[in-house]
Design a protein around this motif. Structure first.
Motif, PDB file in Angstrom:
ATOM      1  N   THR A   1     -93.963 -15.896 -94.422  1.00  0.00           N
ATOM      2  CA  THR A   1     -94.031 -16.975 -95.414  1.00  0.00           C
ATOM      3  C   THR A   1     -94.969 -16.654 -96.570  1.00  0.00           C
ATOM      4  N   VAL A   2     -95.766 -15.587 -96.454  1.00  0.00           N
ATOM      5  CA  VAL A   2     -96.601 -15.165 -97.576  1.00  0.00           C
ATOM      6  C   VAL A   2     -95.722 -14.845 -98.784  1.00  0.00           C
ATOM      7  N   ALA A   3     -94.509 -14.367 -98.538  1.00  0.00           N
ATOM      8  CA  ALA A   3     -93.576 -14.075 -99.625  1.00  0.00           C
ATOM      9  C   ALA A   3     -92.341 -14.969 -99.578  1.00  0.00           C
ATOM     10  N   SER A   4     -91.924 -15.368 -98.369  1.00  0.00           N
ATOM     11  CA  SER A   4     -90.710 -16.179 -98.217  1.00  0.00           C
ATOM     12  C   SER A   4     -91.089 -17.643 -98.056  1.00  0.00           C
ATOM     13  N   LEU A   5     -91.431 -18.284 -99.166  1.00  0.00           N
ATOM     14  CA  LEU A   5     -91.912 -19.666 -99.115  1.00  0.00           C
ATOM     15  C   LEU A   5     -90.841 -20.633 -98.639  1.00  0.00           C
ATOM     16  N   ASP A   6     -89.560 -20.251 -98.748  1.00  0.00           N
ATOM     17  CA  ASP A   6     -88.480 -21.125 -98.313  1.00  0.00           C
ATOM     18  C   ASP A   6     -88.434 -21.310 -96.800  1.00  0.00           C
ATOM     19  N   LEU A   7     -89.203 -20.494 -96.058  1.00  0.00           N
ATOM     20  CA  LEU A   7     -89.271 -20.631 -94.602  1.00  0.00           C
ATOM     21  C   LEU A   7     -90.454 -21.485 -94.147  1.00  0.00           C
ATOM     22  N   SER A   8     -91.265 -21.942 -95.067  1.00  0.00           N
ATOM     23  CA  SER A   8     -92.538 -22.573 -94.725  1.00  0.00           C
ATOM     24  C   SER A   8     -92.388 -23.782 -93.817  1.00  0.00           C
ATOM     25  N   TYR A   9     -91.430 -24.651 -94.092  1.00  0.00           N
ATOM     26  CA  TYR A   9     -91.295 -25.881 -93.310  1.00  0.00           C
ATOM     27  C   TYR A   9     -90.925 -25.568 -91.865  1.00  0.00           C
ATOM     28  N   ASP A  10     -89.945 -24.702 -91.684  1.00  0.00           N
ATOM     29  CA  ASP A  10     -89.502 -24.375 -90.333  1.00  0.00           C
ATOM     30  C   ASP A  10     -90.596 -23.654 -89.549  1.00  0.00           C
ATOM     31  N   VAL A  11     -91.257 -22.701 -90.178  1.00  0.00           N
ATOM     32  CA  VAL A  11     -92.304 -21.947 -89.498  1.00  0.00           C
ATOM     33  C   VAL A  11     -93.470 -22.858 -89.132  1.00  0.00           C
ATOM     34  N   ASN A  12     -93.763 -23.833 -89.977  1.00  0.00           N
ATOM     35  CA  ASN A  12     -94.805 -24.804 -89.657  1.00  0.00           C
ATOM     36  C   ASN A  12     -94.475 -25.550 -88.368  1.00  0.00           C
ATOM     37  N   LEU A  13     -93.213 -25.901 -88.187  1.00  0.00           N
ATOM     38  CA  LEU A  13     -92.790 -26.576 -86.954  1.00  0.00           C
ATOM     39  C   LEU A  13     -92.915 -25.657 -85.747  1.00  0.00           C
ATOM     40  N   PHE A  14     -92.480 -24.405 -85.904  1.00  0.00           N
ATOM     41  CA  PHE A  14     -92.522 -23.475 -84.778  1.00  0.00           C
ATOM     42  C   PHE A  14     -93.955 -23.226 -84.309  1.00  0.00           C
ATOM     43  N   CYS A  15     -94.865 -23.064 -85.249  1.00  0.00           N
ATOM     44  CA  CYS A  15     -96.242 -22.719 -84.896  1.00  0.00           C
ATOM     45  C   CYS A  15     -96.967 -23.872 -84.207  1.00  0.00           C
ATOM     46  N   GLN A  16     -96.490 -25.093 -84.381  1.00  0.00           N
ATOM     47  CA  GLN A  16     -97.099 -26.231 -83.700  1.00  0.00           C
ATOM     48  C   GLN A  16     -96.790 -26.228 -82.198  1.00  0.00           C
ATOM     49  N   HIS A  17     -95.807 -25.423 -81.782  1.00  0.00           N
ATOM     50  CA  HIS A  17     -95.387 -25.412 -80.380  1.00  0.00           C
ATOM     51  C   HIS A  17     -95.668 -24.075 -79.707  1.00  0.00           C
ATOM     52  N   MET A  18     -96.517 -23.266 -80.313  1.00  0.00           N
ATOM     53  CA  MET A  18     -96.819 -21.956 -79.733  1.00  0.00           C
ATOM     54  C   MET A  18     -97.492 -22.061 -78.370  1.00  0.00           C
ATOM     55  N   HIS A  19     -98.315 -23.094 -78.169  1.00  0.00           N
ATOM     56  CA  HIS A  19     -99.094 -23.200 -76.940  1.00  0.00           C
ATOM     57  C   HIS A  19     -98.224 -23.485 -75.721  1.00  0.00           C
ATOM     58  N   ALA A  20     -97.067 -24.131 -75.937  1.00  0.00           N
ATOM     59  CA  ALA A  20     -96.196 -24.473 -74.807  1.00  0.00           C
ATOM     60  C   ALA A  20     -94.754 -24.549 -75.295  1.00  0.00           C
ATOM     61  N   ALA A  21     -94.205 -23.395 -75.629  1.00  0.00           N
ATOM     62  CA  ALA A  21     -92.850 -23.350 -76.163  1.00  0.00           C
ATOM     63  C   ALA A  21     -91.827 -23.744 -75.108  1.00  0.00           C
ATOM     64  N   THR A  22     -90.810 -24.478 -75.536  1.00  0.00           N
ATOM     65  CA  THR A  22     -89.745 -24.909 -74.639  1.00  0.00           C
ATOM     66  C   THR A  22     -88.442 -24.222 -75.033  1.00  0.00           C
ATOM     67  N   THR A  23     -87.416 -24.442 -74.229  1.00  0.00           N
ATOM     68  CA  THR A  23     -86.108 -23.872 -74.543  1.00  0.00           C
ATOM     69  C   THR A  23     -85.558 -24.440 -75.846  1.00  0.00           C
ATOM     70  N   THR A  24     -85.883 -25.695 -76.143  1.00  0.00           N
ATOM     71  CA  THR A  24     -85.461 -26.294 -77.408  1.00  0.00           C
ATOM     72  C   THR A  24     -86.129 -25.600 -78.586  1.00  0.00           C
ATOM     73  N   ASP A  25     -87.426 -25.311 -78.452  1.00  0.00           N
ATOM     74  CA  ASP A  25     -88.146 -24.595 -79.503  1.00  0.00           C
ATOM     75  C   ASP A  25     -87.530 -23.219 -79.743  1.00  0.00           C
ATOM     76  N   TRP A  26     -87.231 -22.528 -78.646  1.00  0.00           N
ATOM     77  CA  TRP A  26     -86.668 -21.180 -78.760  1.00  0.00           C
ATOM     78  C   TRP A  26     -85.299 -21.208 -79.440  1.00  0.00           C
ATOM     79  N   ALA A  27     -84.472 -22.193 -79.104  1.00  0.00           N
ATOM     80  CA  ALA A  27     -83.153 -22.322 -79.730  1.00  0.00           C
ATOM     81  C   ALA A  27     -83.289 -22.614 -81.224  1.00  0.00           C
ATOM     82  N   SER A  28     -84.269 -23.442 -81.581  1.00  0.00           N
ATOM     83  CA  SER A  28     -84.484 -23.770 -82.995  1.00  0.00           C
ATOM     84  C   SER A  28     -84.934 -22.544 -83.775  1.00  0.00           C
ATOM     85  N   LEU A  29     -85.838 -21.750 -83.177  1.00  0.00           N
ATOM     86  CA  LEU A  29     -86.311 -20.542 -83.843  1.00  0.00           C
ATOM     87  C   LEU A  29     -85.149 -19.571 -84.072  1.00  0.00           C
TER      88      LEU A  29
END
Length: 261
Positions: free
Chosen positions: A50-78
């Motif tokens: 996202t340092v260069a691809s700002l269009d990914l910022s919203y999605d990556v922000n969501l993914f990083c909020q679930h790093m501590h306990a990722a679920t199958t739903t999180d993995w499918a979204s990624l």
């Protein structure tokens, strides 16, 4: 970008034109991911992207909020975002000569957008002339009691960033012809920046968030209202249709690279 796709085993996937993962990720179905280490690795790699691809910022922000306990739903979204990465290998932020040296910024917040903790997501972009030079997408630290409060907190964040940029320009002996302009599509937050009478109704807001009001009072910043259709930061705060997403991406100067002559 190619390395991320290779690590995910998605090099041969068909590319898509928008990141389609932007549905809200909830904790309702807490089935642990089969490989949480791979999730963290790919989410972290996308964060650097996202340092260069700002269009990914919203999605990556969501993914990083679930790093501590990722679920199958999180993995499918990624995994639903990675085909978009495949389709945007040639996109980048365009920087070009500008006749203006004015600073203008856009700020927006998605009030209580996270269904898990009711916290808001804020974002901003800052332009120097016609060039985008700074952008942020982040979840707010506290719960906002109204959309006006959420937008006001977002304005405080961008005002701090703009103040720092003005200081940096002064250090390299570049003066601004006019005060930086902050654009917001919430009338309540716009009025709150300029009129201290409104503070009687917002004593619950932490003191730190009134920084933007002081800057406006000193005429160091200008805050103006813009219609929602002109708000560029929606790409950082909410799910969008493909037409709206691509339109905002173009307005943020993200274009396909041109081949060298």
């Amino acid at each position: 970008m190619k390395d991320i796709l290779k690590r995910a085993g998605m090099v041969d996937y068909k590319p898509v034109i928008t990141p389609v993962s932007s549905a809200k990720i909830t904790d309702d179905v807490a089935v642990p991911s089969a490989d949480p280490t791979q999730y963290r690795s790919l989410a972290g790699a996308l964060q650097y992207l996202t340092v260069a691809s700002l269009d990914l910022s919203y999605d990556v922000n969501l993914f990083c909020q679930h790093m501590h306990a990722a679920t199958t739903t999180d993995w499918a979204s990624l995994k639903r975002v990675l085909p978009y990465v495949k389709g945007t290998l040639n996109l980048g932020l365009r920087i070009s000569r500008s006749t203006s040296m004015d600073i203008h910024a856009y700020s927006a917040s998605d009030w209580a957008g996270d269904p898990n903790d009711c916290k808001s997501t804020s974002g901003f972009v800052v332009f120097l002339g016609s060039n985008l030079i700074s952008w942020v997408c982040r979840k707010q630290r506290t719960v906002a009691r109204s959309s006006t409060e959420a937008e006001y907190k977002g304005l405080d964040d961008v005002s701090a960033e703009v103040t720092w940029l003005v200081s940096l320009l002064h250090e390299i002996v570049i003066s601004l012809a006019s005060p930086p302009r902050l654009c917001c599509d919430n009338l309540g937050a716009t009025y709150l920046c300029a009129n201290p009478v409104f503070h009687a109704c917002t004593k619950h807001i932490e003191i730190e968030y009134h920084f933007v009001h002081d800057e406006v009072a000193k005429k160091e910043l200008e805050v103006q209202f813009i219609p929602t259709k002109d708000q560029l930061v929606d790409i950082f705060t909410k799910s969008l249709s493909s037409l709206r997403f691509n339109s905002l991406r173009d307005k943020l100067n993200v274009f396909a690279s041109q081949p060298c002559a």
